[in-house]
Design an enzyme around this catalytic site. Structure first.
Site, short mmCIF file in Angstrom:
data_model
loop_
_atom_site.label_atom_id
_atom_site.label_comp_id
_atom_site.label_asym_id
_atom_site.label_seq_id
_atom_site.Cartn_x
_atom_site.Cartn_y
_atom_site.Cartn_z
N ASP A 59 0.83 -1.20 0.00
CA ASP A 59 0.00 0.00 0.00
C ASP A 59 0.87 1.26 0.00
OD1 ASP A 59 0.90 -0.01 2.60
OD2 ASP A 59 -1.10 0.10 3.52
N SER A 60 2.20 1.07 0.06
CA SER A 60 3.11 2.20 -0.16
C SER A 60 2.93 2.76 -1.57
CB SER A 60 4.56 1.77 0.05
OG SER A 60 4.84 0.58 -0.65
N ASP A 98 -1.13 -6.48 -0.33
CA ASP A 98 -1.25 -5.71 0.91
C ASP A 98 -2.71 -5.29 1.07
OD1 ASP A 98 -0.01 -4.72 3.12
OD2 ASP A 98 1.01 -3.06 2.11
N LYS A 128 -1.11 -9.47 3.24
CA LYS A 128 -0.43 -8.89 4.41
C LYS A 128 -1.37 -7.92 5.09
CE LYS A 128 2.96 -5.62 4.18
NZ LYS A 128 2.38 -4.54 4.98
N GLU A 130 -1.57 -5.14 8.66
CA GLU A 130 -0.69 -4.41 9.59
C GLU A 130 -1.15 -4.51 11.04
OE1 GLU A 130 0.03 -0.34 8.55
OE2 GLU A 130 0.99 -0.87 6.64
N GLU A 197 9.11 -3.36 10.94
CA GLU A 197 9.49 -2.08 10.31
C GLU A 197 9.93 -1.08 11.38
OE1 GLU A 197 6.80 -0.53 7.36
OE2 GLU A 197 7.80 1.43 7.31
O1 KIV Z 1 3.50 -1.15 1.70
C1 KIV Z 1 4.69 -1.44 1.84
O2 KIV Z 1 5.56 -1.11 1.02
C2 KIV Z 1 5.08 -2.20 3.02
C3 KIV Z 1 6.52 -2.57 3.17
C4 KIV Z 1 7.30 -1.42 3.63
C5 KIV Z 1 6.69 -3.73 4.05
O3 KIV Z 1 4.26 -2.51 3.83
#
Ligand code: KIV
Length: 310
Positions: A59-60, A98, A128, A130, A197
């Site tokens: 989600d980055s 994510d 994934k 969080e 992280e």
């Molecule tokens: O969204 C992302 O890029 C992340 C990584 C930094 C693990 O969650």
């Protein structure tokens, strides 16, 4: 150390697809796991060619691709579009979807529904989520529904405001205990791996020593089973402030600006395109066409048999 037949030095065709059993084997044997993010077809083909083990459609993307101010702003629909593109460019790395903020926190049903959407619509193999707390229960539900889950603790950008901003986590004994409890809880409910992280290296090292599942670090020292970096950060595509844990392996933004600048210069100087960038036509065809153009009676209206507008 063995690369498990997956490094960029192994021809792509000979590379074995990454699987969860192989991931556990890597952790057991102490073979470092390489993870990177990808958000579209070109970044996925780069990850594939480079022989990375895990690709996260992170989600980055909110920050590095979509230009939002934070990851909390990206939607499921946007993550699905990006994930589909990544799938088309990946063959052998394990693809992780994510789950964006708002797609899993409020109930187990919502979490399962959206995890299934990511798997079915993008083709990712695992998801994934969080944080600890309520996410532990959501991870359990998604795992029970048959979808492997990667946890993510420490600095969790979706809830960065509640954590006091984008800063390292687990710096007090109390916070480190909480991180340890979250990690053990995520492992207990069946997470196959956990991202750490922005956690002090000593704290990460002490916690991963208690874990049986692989750990992936980003700003968490060198003791984790593997490392992850954001594609645009490591390539130097991102500009502006960089987190302390980012190492830039290239300066692609500068190269792109210089290349587009050179293109602009050549267009303005009429030195691009050159003859080799064009297509040929047989001389007799060109001559016949020129004859047609030379007709005295040719006007635009006649040529197209249109009545001029009155
Ligand atoms: O969204 C992302 O890029 C992340 C990584 C930094 C693990 O969650």
């Amino acid at each position: 150390m063995s690369s498990g037949g997956r490094s960029h030095t192994v021809p792509a065709a000979d590379r074995v697809a990454m699987s969860l059993p192989r991931l556990y084997e890597m952790k057991e044997k102490g073979e470092p796991i390489v993870m990177v993010t990808a958000y579209d077809y070109p970044s996925a083909t780069v990850a594939e060619a480079a022989g990375v083990d895990l690709v996260l459609v992170g989600d980055s993307a909110a920050n590095v691709v979509l230009g939002y101010s934070g990851t909390e702003l990206v939607s499921m629909e946007e993550m699905i579009v990006l994930g589909k593109a990544v799938r088309r460019g990946l063959r052998t790395p394990l693809m992780i979807g994510d789950m964006p903020m708002g797609s899993y926190e409020s109930s187990n049903e919502l979490a399962i529904q959206n995890a299934q959407r990511l798997v079915k619509e993008t083709g990712c193999q695992v998801v994934k989520i969080e944080a600890g707390g309520v996410s532990v229960e959501r991870a359990r539900a998604i795992v029970r529904a048959g979808i492997p889950v990667m946890g993510h603790i420490g600095l969790t950008p979706q809830t960065a405001t509640a954590l006091g901003g984008y800063k390292a986590q687990g710096k007090t004994a109390k916070d480190a205990i909480q991180l340890c409890e979250d990690a053990l809880a995520l492992q207990a409910v069946g997470c196959f791996a956990i991202v750490f992280e922005a956690v002090p290296a000593e704290i990460t090292e002490a916690i991963v020593a208690k874990l049986e599942i692989p750990s992936i670090g980003i700003g968490a020292g060198a003791s984790t089973s593997g490392q992850v970096l954001v594609f645009h950060d490591l390539l130097g595509i991102t500009t502006g402030h960089m987190a302390k844990f980012v190492k830039r392996y290239a300066e692609i933004h500068e190269e792109m600006v210089a290349a587009v600048g050179r293109y602009g210069d050549e267009v303005r100087a009429r030195s691009f395109p050159a003859p080799e960038h064009g297509y040929s036509v047989k001389p007799e065809e060109l001559a016949e066409f020129r004859q047609y153009l030379d007709q005295e009676s040719l006007t635009s209206a006649k040529a197209w048999e249109w009545e001029p507008l009155s």
